[in-house]
Design an enzyme around this catalytic site. Structure first.
Site, mmCIF file in Angstrom:
data_model
loop_
_atom_site.group_PDB
_atom_site.id
_atom_site.type_symbol
_atom_site.label_atom_id
_atom_site.label_comp_id
_atom_site.label_asym_id
_atom_site.label_seq_id
_atom_site.Cartn_x
_atom_site.Cartn_y
_atom_site.Cartn_z
ATOM 1 C CB THR A 77 -0.906 -0.008 1.251
ATOM 2 O OG1 THR A 77 -1.469 1.286 1.429
ATOM 3 C CG2 THR A 77 -0.140 -0.356 2.516
ATOM 4 C CG ASP A 78 -1.126 4.989 -0.934
ATOM 5 O OD1 ASP A 78 -1.634 4.364 0.018
ATOM 6 O OD2 ASP A 78 -1.744 5.863 -1.581
ATOM 7 C CE LYS A 94 -0.092 -4.513 3.107
ATOM 8 N NZ LYS A 94 -0.544 -5.834 2.582
HETATM 9 P P1 NAD Z 1 -10.010 -6.839 2.872
HETATM 10 O O1 NAD Z 1 -9.931 -6.534 4.324
HETATM 11 O O2 NAD Z 1 -11.240 -6.501 2.110
HETATM 12 O O3 NAD Z 1 -9.754 -8.397 2.631
HETATM 13 C C1 NAD Z 1 -8.756 -9.105 3.313
HETATM 14 C C2 NAD Z 1 -8.986 -10.585 3.057
HETATM 15 O O4 NAD Z 1 -7.919 -11.309 3.725
HETATM 16 C C3 NAD Z 1 -10.304 -11.118 3.625
HETATM 17 O O5 NAD Z 1 -10.931 -11.971 2.695
HETATM 18 C C4 NAD Z 1 -9.879 -11.886 4.863
HETATM 19 O O6 NAD Z 1 -10.740 -12.967 5.182
HETATM 20 C C5 NAD Z 1 -8.491 -12.379 4.453
HETATM 21 N N1 NAD Z 1 -7.620 -12.677 5.599
HETATM 22 C C6 NAD Z 1 -7.414 -11.888 6.697
HETATM 23 N N2 NAD Z 1 -6.576 -12.502 7.549
HETATM 24 C C7 NAD Z 1 -6.220 -13.679 6.979
HETATM 25 C C8 NAD Z 1 -5.373 -14.749 7.371
HETATM 26 N N3 NAD Z 1 -4.724 -14.729 8.533
HETATM 27 N N4 NAD Z 1 -5.222 -15.809 6.534
HETATM 28 C C9 NAD Z 1 -5.913 -15.857 5.354
HETATM 29 N N5 NAD Z 1 -6.738 -14.886 4.943
HETATM 30 C C10 NAD Z 1 -6.896 -13.805 5.742
HETATM 31 O O7 NAD Z 1 -8.741 -6.139 2.250
HETATM 32 P P2 NAD Z 1 -8.567 -5.377 0.850
HETATM 33 O O8 NAD Z 1 -9.021 -3.986 1.012
HETATM 34 O O9 NAD Z 1 -9.109 -6.217 -0.218
HETATM 35 O O10 NAD Z 1 -6.973 -5.348 0.747
HETATM 36 C C11 NAD Z 1 -6.275 -6.456 0.193
HETATM 37 C C12 NAD Z 1 -4.779 -6.141 0.199
HETATM 38 O O11 NAD Z 1 -4.539 -4.976 -0.570
HETATM 39 C C13 NAD Z 1 -4.219 -5.869 1.585
HETATM 40 O O12 NAD Z 1 -2.954 -6.482 1.667
HETATM 41 C C14 NAD Z 1 -4.099 -4.353 1.652
HETATM 42 O O13 NAD Z 1 -3.039 -3.987 2.477
HETATM 43 C C15 NAD Z 1 -3.812 -4.020 0.193
HETATM 44 N N6 NAD Z 1 -4.258 -2.691 -0.255
HETATM 45 C C16 NAD Z 1 -5.557 -2.297 -0.039
HETATM 46 C C17 NAD Z 1 -5.970 -1.072 -0.553
HETATM 47 C C18 NAD Z 1 -7.399 -0.589 -0.371
HETATM 48 O O14 NAD Z 1 -7.718 0.537 -0.758
HETATM 49 N N7 NAD Z 1 -8.314 -1.394 0.154
HETATM 50 C C19 NAD Z 1 -5.073 -0.253 -1.264
HETATM 51 C C20 NAD Z 1 -3.764 -0.704 -1.441
HETATM 52 C C21 NAD Z 1 -3.380 -1.925 -0.950
HETATM 53 O O1 DAU Z 2 -4.086 4.111 0.659
HETATM 54 C C1 DAU Z 2 -4.342 2.744 0.625
HETATM 55 C C2 DAU Z 2 -5.132 2.342 1.845
HETATM 56 O O2 DAU Z 2 -6.454 2.831 1.667
HETATM 57 C C3 DAU Z 2 -5.145 0.836 2.075
HETATM 58 O O3 DAU Z 2 -3.847 0.400 2.354
HETATM 59 C C4 DAU Z 2 -6.079 0.472 3.243
HETATM 60 O O4 DAU Z 2 -6.165 -0.936 3.373
HETATM 61 C C5 DAU Z 2 -7.442 1.040 2.956
HETATM 62 O O5 DAU Z 2 -8.321 0.778 4.038
HETATM 63 C C6 DAU Z 2 -7.359 2.550 2.706
HETATM 64 O O6 DAU Z 2 -6.978 3.236 3.910
HETATM 65 P P1 DAU Z 2 -7.636 4.642 4.350
HETATM 66 O O7 DAU Z 2 -7.453 4.803 5.792
HETATM 67 O O8 DAU Z 2 -7.187 5.730 3.454
HETATM 68 O O9 DAU Z 2 -9.189 4.304 3.978
HETATM 69 P P2 DAU Z 2 -10.545 4.625 4.737
HETATM 70 O O10 DAU Z 2 -11.652 4.300 3.791
HETATM 71 O O11 DAU Z 2 -10.585 4.019 6.080
HETATM 72 O O12 DAU Z 2 -10.489 6.195 4.912
HETATM 73 C C7 DAU Z 2 -10.377 7.055 3.791
HETATM 74 C C8 DAU Z 2 -10.342 8.479 4.297
HETATM 75 O O13 DAU Z 2 -11.627 8.790 4.862
HETATM 76 C C9 DAU Z 2 -9.352 8.691 5.432
HETATM 77 O O14 DAU Z 2 -8.767 9.973 5.310
HETATM 78 C C10 DAU Z 2 -10.203 8.625 6.702
HETATM 79 C C11 DAU Z 2 -11.540 9.157 6.236
HETATM 80 N N1 DAU Z 2 -12.717 8.580 6.923
HETATM 81 C C12 DAU Z 2 -12.816 7.221 7.017
HETATM 82 C C13 DAU Z 2 -13.889 6.642 7.669
HETATM 83 C C14 DAU Z 2 -13.981 5.135 7.797
HETATM 84 C C15 DAU Z 2 -13.710 9.407 7.428
HETATM 85 O O15 DAU Z 2 -13.631 10.649 7.318
HETATM 86 N N2 DAU Z 2 -14.772 8.836 8.074
HETATM 87 C C16 DAU Z 2 -14.905 7.496 8.224
HETATM 88 O O16 DAU Z 2 -15.896 7.039 8.845
#
Ligand code: NAD
Ligand code: DAU
Length: 346
Positions: free
Chosen positions: A128-129, A159
């Site tokens: 992740t960034d 991470k």
């Molecule tokens: P998510 O939380 O939606 O999904 C995580 C998945 O991992 C789930 O299906 C969960 O059951 C599984 N999991 C958790 N613990 C586990 C374990 N111990 N063994 C096996 N499976 C397990 O997450 P996401 O948002 O899809 O993110 C996926 C990946 O991408 C993460 O590594 C996150 O750091 C990275 N990432 C996410 C974002 C974002 O915006 N969501 C951005 C950049 C990178």
């Molecule tokens: O940048 C990549 C990351 O983006 C991933 O690595 C993470 O897994 C993913 O969850 C996400 O992280 P953020 O913390 O940026 O996402 P989130 O949706 O939780 O929050 C986005 C922005 O919105 C952040 O500045 C916090 C704000 N926020 C979030 C929630 C849940 C609110 O203002 N209110 C809220 O209730």
């Protein structure tokens, strides 16, 4: 010719789930194994359509369970590992950091050991960034692959720790790895604890939307399918040992994001409720994707089209998210928000 085997970890979550769909359909010549523990963030219903396919198999398991992981790798001898499984929500890491270290650090190290043991062709670590820390509001500054890692939350620290392990297994043992560092994703099956699906689901139910602090923090949004195509490219074309940033230059303040959802849905901005800020809240993320673009990647979604399609998906798939928000999520929500502002009621 021998069929290639790909292990996708976390393939029942948001991004891993979209990736499994993308890859199962794009590469019928690969056997795709989805290893997932099915934590609160994972669900199998999203793969009903591909469960019947010959090249898809679900395996329930914990990436940090060394014995099971070793025997799975010994049995299947994977060619590729694409590693998504993680605890992913920053707010949860602030409340309970321990499980983030266990899954994100110990789990990653276990997969690296198993991959080394059987000798895989490529290990893609989906990072992740957030590992870079935060930027200030100067719009000319971006995270590049050379930006020092300065994680600020327990999530991003876990991470970053896993990124260092991936790097070390390449430098020390020659494990063929890539690391991708993507900005914030949005799209179908995004778990409703995160800002965009939280806002869509609450606005659809005419409930208040909690915005942290002044809402001026900036995130750089990318449609999940553009993230999937980036990982596919890095898996097949990425130079071994290299890190690739992923992002599409879609910077928005949180308030802009929330307002655009409210406006598309034709509801009142009075639904916005400013609440106590997140601890250690990173100001701004913004990705410079030049290195990945030079490899041949380009995003296909503009934020304006992607967000409209995503909102429509949540309207069409109300059953999926309503079932989530009426379950144990309710308890999480009350704990997370009711301490901040009594007006935010489920
Ligand atoms: P998510 O939380 O939606 O999904 C995580 C998945 O991992 C789930 O299906 C969960 O059951 C599984 N999991 C958790 N613990 C586990 C374990 N111990 N063994 C096996 N499976 C397990 O997450 P996401 O948002 O899809 O993110 C996926 C990946 O991408 C993460 O590594 C996150 O750091 C990275 N990432 C996410 C974002 C974002 O915006 N969501 C951005 C950049 C990178
Ligand atoms: O940048 C990549 C990351 O983006 C991933 O690595 C993470 O897994 C993913 O969850 C996400 O992280 P953020 O913390 O940026 O996402 P989130 O949706 O939780 O929050 C986005 C922005 O919105 C952040 O500045 C916090 C704000 N926020 C979030 C929630 C849940 C609110 O203002 N209110 C809220 O209730």
């Amino acid at each position: 010719m021998k069929r290639k085997k790909m292990l996708v970890t976390g393939g029942s979550g948001f991004i891993g789930g979209n990736f499994v769909q993308y890859i199962v359909n794009k590469y019928p010549e690969y056997d795709i194994y989805n290893l997932d523990l099915l934590t609160y963030a994972g669900d199998l219903t999203k793969h009903k359509d591909i469960e019947v396919k010959d090249n898809y198999l679900f395996v329930k398991g914990d990436i940090a369970d060394r014995e099971s992981i070793m025997s799975l790798f010994e049995k299947e001898k994977f060619d590729f590992v694409v590693h998504f499984a993680a605890e992913s929500h920053v707010d949860r890491s602030i409340t309970d950091p321990g499980v983030f270290v266990q899954t994100n650090v110990v789990g990653t190290q276990t997969l690296l050991d198993a991959s080394r043991h059987v000798g895989i062709t490529k290990f893609v670590h989906v990072s992740t960034d957030e590992v870079y820390g935060e930027l200030d509001f100067d719009p000319t500054t971006f995270f590049t692959e050379n930006t020092p890692l300065q994680p600020n939350s327990p999530y991003s620290a876990s991470k970053a720790s896993s990124d260092f392990l991936v790097r070390a297994y390449h430098e020390t043992y020659g494990l063929p790895v890539n690391i991708t560092r993507c900005s914030n994703n949005y799209g179908p099956f995004h778990f409703p604890e995160k800002l965009i699906p939280l806002t869509i689901s609450r606005v659809l139910n005419e409930e208040k939307v909690p915005v942290y602090g002044d809402g001026k923090n900036i995130r750089d949004w990318l449609h999940v399918i553009d993230h999937c195509s980036a990982i596919d490219l890095v898996l097949h074309k990425g130079q071994v040992g290299e890190v690739y940033n992923v992002g599409g230059h879609n910077e928005k303040t949180n308030l802009e994001v929330v307002k655009s959802i409210i406006n598309i849905l034709g509801k009142s901005e009075n639904l916005i409720e400013f609440v106590e800020d997140r601890l250690g809240h990173d100001k701004r993320y913004a990705i410079d994707p030049t290195k990945l673009e030079q490899l041949g990647w380009e995003p296909t979604y503009k934020f304006e089209t992607g967000i409209a399609q995503t909102i429509q998906w949540y309207i069409d798939n109300k059953d999926w998210w309503e079932q989530i928000i009426s379950g144990e999520y309710k308890e999480y929500f009350d704990k997370q928000y009711n301490g901040k502002d009594q007006k935010i009621k489920h």
